[in-house]
Design a protein around this motif. Sequence first.
Motif, short mmCIF file in Angstrom:
data_model
loop_
_atom_site.label_atom_id
_atom_site.label_comp_id
_atom_site.label_asym_id
_atom_site.label_seq_id
_atom_site.Cartn_x
_atom_site.Cartn_y
_atom_site.Cartn_z
N TYR A 204 0.83 -1.21 0.00
CA TYR A 204 0.00 0.00 0.00
C TYR A 204 0.86 1.26 0.00
O TYR A 204 0.55 2.24 -0.68
CB TYR A 204 -0.93 -0.01 1.22
N ASN A 205 1.96 1.21 0.75
CA ASN A 205 2.83 2.39 0.85
C ASN A 205 3.75 2.55 -0.36
O ASN A 205 4.09 3.68 -0.74
CB ASN A 205 3.66 2.33 2.13
N SER A 206 4.16 1.44 -0.96
CA SER A 206 5.08 1.51 -2.10
C SER A 206 4.66 0.52 -3.18
O SER A 206 5.31 -0.51 -3.40
CB SER A 206 6.52 1.22 -1.65
N PRO A 207 3.55 0.79 -3.86
CA PRO A 207 3.08 -0.15 -4.87
C PRO A 207 3.95 -0.12 -6.12
O PRO A 207 4.64 0.87 -6.40
CB PRO A 207 1.66 0.35 -5.17
N ILE A 208 3.91 -1.22 -6.86
CA ILE A 208 4.58 -1.25 -8.15
C ILE A 208 3.77 -0.40 -9.12
O ILE A 208 2.56 -0.57 -9.26
CB ILE A 208 4.68 -2.70 -8.69
N THR A 209 4.43 0.55 -9.76
CA THR A 209 3.74 1.44 -10.71
C THR A 209 4.30 1.23 -12.11
O THR A 209 5.40 0.74 -12.30
CB THR A 209 3.92 2.91 -10.30
N SER A 210 3.52 1.62 -13.08
CA SER A 210 3.96 1.58 -14.48
C SER A 210 3.56 2.89 -15.13
O SER A 210 2.72 3.64 -14.62
CB SER A 210 3.33 0.39 -15.20
N MET A 356 9.34 -11.49 -7.09
CA MET A 356 10.07 -11.76 -5.86
C MET A 356 11.04 -10.64 -5.51
O MET A 356 11.56 -10.59 -4.39
CB MET A 356 10.85 -13.08 -5.99
N LYS A 357 11.26 -9.72 -6.43
CA LYS A 357 12.18 -8.60 -6.17
C LYS A 357 11.55 -7.53 -5.28
O LYS A 357 12.25 -6.73 -4.66
CB LYS A 357 12.60 -7.94 -7.48
N TYR A 358 10.23 -7.52 -5.20
CA TYR A 358 9.53 -6.40 -4.56
C TYR A 358 9.01 -6.77 -3.18
O TYR A 358 8.32 -7.79 -3.01
CB TYR A 358 8.36 -5.95 -5.44
N PRO A 359 9.32 -5.93 -2.16
CA PRO A 359 8.83 -6.18 -0.79
C PRO A 359 7.30 -6.25 -0.76
O PRO A 359 6.63 -5.47 -1.43
CB PRO A 359 9.35 -4.97 0.00
N GLY A 360 6.78 -7.16 0.01
CA GLY A 360 5.34 -7.32 0.11
C GLY A 360 4.81 -8.24 -0.96
O GLY A 360 4.13 -9.24 -0.68
N TYR A 361 5.11 -7.95 -2.20
CA TYR A 361 4.64 -8.78 -3.30
C TYR A 361 5.20 -10.19 -3.21
O TYR A 361 4.50 -11.16 -3.48
CB TYR A 361 5.04 -8.15 -4.64
N ARG A 362 6.48 -10.29 -2.85
CA ARG A 362 7.08 -11.62 -2.77
C ARG A 362 6.47 -12.45 -1.65
O ARG A 362 6.39 -13.68 -1.74
CB ARG A 362 8.60 -11.52 -2.60
#
Length: 578
Positions: A204-210, A356-362
């Motif tokens: 929520y605080n640092s979502p993956i954006t495009s 797996m590189k991204y905190p939370g998502y992994r």
Amino acid sequence: MDIHTNLPFEVEFIVLNNKEEKDEDKSVLVETFSSDIYSDNQKIPVFTEYQYIKVSFRKKVSRNIHAQLYMNYFEFLSEENNTIKFDELQNSYMEIDNIATIHTHKHNITGIPLIPGYYQYYIKYENDIYYAQFQITPQNMTINVHKDMVNQIEDHSLGLARDFLRNQSAISNSKSDIIATTLDKGIFLLQKKYILTHALEAIYNSPITSFKNNYHKTKTNKSLKIDSKAQTLNNKNNIDLKNLSIQNSKVYAKNIMISLQNNENQYVLQSLNNYLQILKGSINQCELSIVDITQIIRELKYYKNNPLLLQKRESEIKNLNKIKTDLKILFSLINKYYNRRKERREKYVYVTNKIMKYPGYRDIFTINRYLNSKIEDNIQNLYSFKWKSSDTLYEYWSFIELIKTLQNIGFEVNKGWIFNSNNKKTVIPRIPDGTNVIFEKGKVKLDLIFNKPICKKVNKKENYWIRHKRNKPDLRLDIYNENSYVKTIILDAKYSPADKIWKQYKVVEQLNIYKNMIVSSQNPDYHVVKEVIALTPTSFNNGKVINIDKNFSVTIATFTPNLENVELVNRLKQLIFL
């Protein structure tokens, strides 16, 4: 080194007989422990499920030492186990130089037997932990046959072989063949609650954006990016880019926008929706189990024959209520994050390992990987999970297999139990007393009834009644011809060796009561029971699988997984059609 043989303490498992005399041949002294929780290099003591077992934890040196033996398998006995203490997590333990009971089996007092499987215990000593295990095997079948029995019950009715008595849970030393129920998955999510919470906060605080190209009209006094697509849009709308100052209006331009609409975020939303469905189903299963166990408690209070089990079941209700509360809290937490995201939600999206590189998502990815595959490998280690006792499992298995046997004879199920259309997807925690299945073949109708008390006085609504207080056979098969009642076959599932049944006075007496004390409601001189069949999971010592006593109309027959007893099937045919 993982294995330790020179520690200043030892553990002795003391096996006793009914007279509380120690059986030297069956008692086991343990002096070897491991510092590795997963060690498989130790010799594991083996006991059977109904043995009377105490455990002695004592020092081997003269000096005083401080050590605690942790086991979650102590029998709750206020008089015998007053040495048992509980830590802040409600794990039970005892200090060194004490004795406690694991399972009671003496006189008229029988505790709750340990379920076949491997049990781990550990000792805390000088800031170190030392592990060991013991094994419980079935009393009247091999461990593999017991496993097959459980698998067959679960395959027929998911969740039916399971129970919730937390302190009697066995650990698994092998891969499980059991399918995870929704509640198993819900409890797994509870185990991962804090990982899940931190993962959602991180996302929520640092979502993956495009970045997404967006084309819309922009004032000409701003910095503009005109690419080929913007040029095409302007041409289609008759906007002359060479005369911008004259037009003093807006033109189509390229605008780069940050977007959350990518596969990774859609994957998280999809996962959260799946978690919510799992938790919703788990809460429902908890509520069903609470209702079911409440009925068991009422029966235990009515019959007043097992105060130990009553205490366990009442504790079980508290545990299930706590699990239900925890599931609801987790549901609310996930739902809050799920509702925050209003973007389009795809039915299914694929993600690669780069997530797996991204905190939370992994963390979400790892949890899903276990939910979708590996949870079955660890299902027996889940919080508060265990099988029902072997005698109960054998009753259930016998009921299910008799249904199959009657179908194989040619009878079709008309209605009853899970064959009702509205029950096909229901996870069943227990077969309720009085459950029945109705079969038909031509003019013959059968009513297979599970664990229903027989009336103890004349009741015109019933075909028969019994002249005795022992009125609850495990199974009975009422036989009708052209809808008129004809006769009954009593089947009792005895989790006991075949050769011992004739030697057990109370068992033989019970079988004779069923044969001679059940009479017609229309004619009290007519004995409606054609034959009583005692089902047993073992063969006779001489290799035979059936023993028919025509003088008493009592039969003992082997009925066990992976063995087709053709003689029993033929006997049932004779009794039904003759």
